[in-house]
Design an enzyme around this catalytic site. Structure first.
Site, mmCIF file in Angstrom:
data_model
loop_
_atom_site.group_PDB
_atom_site.id
_atom_site.type_symbol
_atom_site.label_atom_id
_atom_site.label_comp_id
_atom_site.label_asym_id
_atom_site.label_seq_id
_atom_site.Cartn_x
_atom_site.Cartn_y
_atom_site.Cartn_z
ATOM 1 N N ARG A 143 60.133 49.582 44.469
ATOM 2 C CA ARG A 143 59.811 48.260 45.357
ATOM 3 C C ARG A 143 58.479 47.903 45.018
ATOM 4 O O ARG A 143 57.315 48.699 45.129
ATOM 5 C CB ARG A 143 60.034 48.551 46.852
ATOM 6 C CG ARG A 143 60.013 47.727 47.795
ATOM 7 C CD ARG A 143 59.823 48.190 49.325
ATOM 8 N NE ARG A 143 59.834 47.083 50.124
ATOM 9 C CZ ARG A 143 58.654 46.549 50.555
ATOM 10 N NH1 ARG A 143 57.513 47.326 50.031
ATOM 11 N NH2 ARG A 143 58.586 45.443 51.289
ATOM 12 N N LYS A 170 49.297 50.241 46.923
ATOM 13 C CA LYS A 170 49.030 50.913 48.102
ATOM 14 C C LYS A 170 47.653 51.688 47.871
ATOM 15 O O LYS A 170 46.995 51.791 46.816
ATOM 16 C CB LYS A 170 50.222 51.923 48.370
ATOM 17 C CG LYS A 170 51.204 51.100 49.114
ATOM 18 C CD LYS A 170 52.373 51.836 49.736
ATOM 19 C CE LYS A 170 53.289 50.947 50.161
ATOM 20 N NZ LYS A 170 54.602 51.666 50.827
HETATM 21 N N1 HH2 Z 1 56.319 49.825 52.407
HETATM 22 C C1 HH2 Z 1 56.403 48.793 52.980
HETATM 23 C C2 HH2 Z 1 57.202 48.015 53.532
HETATM 24 N N2 HH2 Z 1 58.546 48.308 53.332
HETATM 25 N N3 HH2 Z 1 60.185 50.096 52.701
HETATM 26 C C3 HH2 Z 1 60.380 50.850 51.925
HETATM 27 N N4 HH2 Z 1 61.670 51.386 51.809
HETATM 28 N N5 HH2 Z 1 59.584 51.752 51.372
HETATM 29 C C4 HH2 Z 1 58.008 51.420 51.426
HETATM 30 O O1 HH2 Z 1 57.312 52.008 50.859
HETATM 31 C C5 HH2 Z 1 57.724 50.127 52.035
HETATM 32 C C6 HH2 Z 1 58.907 49.610 52.866
HETATM 33 C C7 HH2 Z 1 54.730 48.089 53.068
HETATM 34 O O2 HH2 Z 1 54.558 47.376 51.861
HETATM 35 P P1 HH2 Z 1 54.562 45.912 51.944
HETATM 36 O O3 HH2 Z 1 55.692 45.279 52.348
HETATM 37 O O4 HH2 Z 1 54.178 45.093 50.795
HETATM 38 O O5 HH2 Z 1 53.481 45.335 53.025
HETATM 39 P P2 HH2 Z 1 53.615 44.963 54.431
HETATM 40 O O6 HH2 Z 1 54.671 46.164 55.311
HETATM 41 O O7 HH2 Z 1 52.208 44.892 55.051
HETATM 42 O O8 HH2 Z 1 54.251 43.696 54.848
#
Ligand code: HH2
Length: 262
Positions: A238, A204
């Site tokens: 995660r 991030k």
């Molecule tokens: N961050 C993202 C998505 N889901 N869920 C939880 N519980 N906590 C988090 O910090 C979190 C999450 C964002 O990351 P990512 O899935 O890699 O990216 P995107 O939302 O662009 O698909």
């Protein structure tokens, strides 16, 4: 918790939208072999500025994959904030609902309460389209803590038992870089209610801000952050880089006074 994004637009660029479900299955198998204890699949990006998609599109992305993951033998989480998607995902085998909106959508509480699934309640200020425009807090730790305590109380009164609930401060969701680091330093505070804390920090922008590195080059920073988070009480991390994170956590485990049996 391994991140499996079935999106075309995730911030990390790892989205698998359009890939054949068998290819996604191979990615999931690798994650499990590398040490993932939970698979988190998501059909909608929640990166800052991401547009919302409809239920049908989200389900088209996740269901063909979800149906193939059962034999891997690890709990499958679905990252969604839509009650209809939650219900369909649980019917297809998801045992954890990961809701960045903390079950605030109409019908979301009922969808989880009427199931046996676990839920991750995450803090977010605003919504993904606008959340990074001007995040503001008087005391970010107290406010995130109070929000999560409130959502836990609401979930309990809706009939979701305590042992099904996980909380998450929501790194990057309506927070400046400094807000994120303040929350990281005080992560132990969020664990004081006794519920497991999940953190999503992998790759991030808070890591880009301190290292100057772009998204694909943030693995070392992500590993350091995962370790620090676990040291401060996080129970689930995660991540994109499962094998490397597992190694780091193995070393951390070996350093504990009573190492776990291997
Ligand atoms: N961050 C993202 C998505 N889901 N869920 C939880 N519980 N906590 C988090 O910090 C979190 C999450 C964002 O990351 P990512 O899935 O890699 O990216 P995107 O939302 O662009 O698909």
């Amino acid at each position: 918790m391994a991140i499996i994004n079935l999106t075309p637009d995730s911030f990390s660029g790892d989205g698998l939208a359009g890939k054949h479900p068998d290819e996604v299955l191979r990615r999931a198998e690798t994650a499990v072999r590398d040490g993932a204890a939970i698979l988190d699949i998501g059909g909608e990006s929640t990166r800052p500025g991401a547009p919302s998609i409809g239920e049908a599109e989200e389900l088209d992305r996740i269901l063909p994959v979800l149906e193939r993951l059962g034999p891997l033998g690890v709990p499958v989480s679905v990252d969604t904030n839509k009650p209809a998607v939650m219900r369909a995902a649980m019917a297809a085998g998801a045992s954890l609902i990961n809701d960045v909106n903390a079950l605030r959508a109409e019908g979301a509480l009922e969808a989880v309460a009427s199931s046996a699934a676990a839920v991750c309640l995450m803090h977010m200020q605003g919504d993904p389209r606008t959340m990074q425009q001007a995040p503001a807090y008087d005391d970010v730790v107290a406010e995130v803590g109070a929000f999560l305590a409130h959502r836990v109380a609401v979930a309990l009164s809706a009939g979701i038992e305590r042992q099904r609930i996980v909380v998450d401060p929501g790194f990057g969701f309506g927070k400046s870089v400094e807000h994120n680091w303040t929350l990281m330093r005080r992560l132990d505070f969020l664990g004081r209610n006794g519920l497991p804390v999940l953190v999503g920090i992998s790759r991030k922008s808070m890591l880009g801000a301190v290292t100057g590195r772009s998204v694909p080059d943030r693995m070392a920073a992500s590993l350091a952050a995962a370790l620090m988070a676990v040291e401060r009480g996080a129970r689930i991390v995660r991540v994109h880089d499962v094998a490397a994170t597992r190694d780091v956590l193995r070393v951390w485990e070996a350093m504990q006074e009573v190492p776990p049996r291997s």
